[in-house]
Design a protein around this motif. Structure first.
Motif, mmCIF file in Angstrom:
data_model
loop_
_atom_site.group_PDB
_atom_site.id
_atom_site.type_symbol
_atom_site.label_atom_id
_atom_site.label_comp_id
_atom_site.label_asym_id
_atom_site.label_seq_id
_atom_site.Cartn_x
_atom_site.Cartn_y
_atom_site.Cartn_z
ATOM 1 N N THR A 1 0.821 -1.213 0.000
ATOM 2 C CA THR A 1 0.000 0.000 0.000
ATOM 3 C C THR A 1 0.852 1.259 0.000
ATOM 4 N N ILE B 1 -0.183 -1.260 11.274
ATOM 5 C CA ILE B 1 -1.290 -0.737 12.066
ATOM 6 C C ILE B 1 -0.824 -0.739 13.521
ATOM 7 N N THR C 1 -2.824 3.814 10.870
ATOM 8 C CA THR C 1 -1.896 3.403 9.825
ATOM 9 C C THR C 1 -0.617 4.202 10.018
ATOM 10 N N SER D 1 3.801 -0.118 5.643
ATOM 11 C CA SER D 1 2.953 0.442 6.706
ATOM 12 C C SER D 1 2.562 -0.644 7.691
#
Length: 185
Positions: free
Chosen positions: A153, A164, A169, A162
């Protein structure tokens, strides 16, 4: 009883409690069913690509979250913005007998412009033999976590993916790549 420390938004230090250690000290224990459930969930995590990370987290703006590998951080400093010097296009601060170049994420990555603060947090990195500083928005925190690194992403240098973290994010910054990009600009 403590996992670490952090600087709170009001600039005061705060201790991070280790709840499991406190529970053990108090003689509290989980039932066999809970332990079995937790073990089962850990096995499922391993199957989904979870990795262990030791990170320094910070923000670039109110809604942009970043993290760097904790091993790449030399120091975390707080400077008065009035002490910053502008020489040509370069911003520096006198640091340990020399000029420390200062940067912000928007100079290397497509993100919001940085908003200067009166007392500025600066993450000092050492890459090779050179030091450089990155101005960041606090609170700055250290995190040991188990997470999935999404490399698809967000994967535009200097961001390598990335994660979480705390329901946000968070973009993982590759510090050597960041330094290369900043030197070119």
């Amino acid at each position: 009883a403590y996992m670490g420390a952090t600087i709170l938004p009001d600039d005061h230090p705060g201790l991070v409690l280790d709840i499991l250690s406190i529970a053990e000290t108090a003689g509290l224990s989980a039932t066999d069913e809970l332990v079995s459930e937790a073990a089962s969930s850990l096995v499922q995590e391993e199957d989904k690509g979870f990795e262990d990370f030791s990170l320094l987290t910070f923000r670039n703006s109110e809604a942009e979250y970043f993290a760097v590998d904790l091993d790449s951080v030399e120091r975390l400093e707080r400077f008065a913005s009035d002490d910053f010097e502008k020489i040509g296009n370069e911003e520096v601060i006198q640091y340990r007998g020399s000029a420390l170049p200062l940067f912000e994420m928007s100079q290397a990555f497509n993100c919001s412009e940085f908003e200067a603060q009166t007392n500025q947090e600066v993450v000092v990195f050492k890459d090779g033999g050179s030091l450089f500083g990155l101005k960041v928005v606090g609170p700055v925190d250290t995190v040991d976590c188990r997470a999935v690194l999404d490399k698809t992403t967000f994967n535009e240098p200097p961001v390598s993916g990335s994660l979480i973290l705390n329901s946000k994010t968070t973009l993982l910054v590759d510090v050597p790549r960041l330094n290369q990009i900043l030197k070119k600009n």
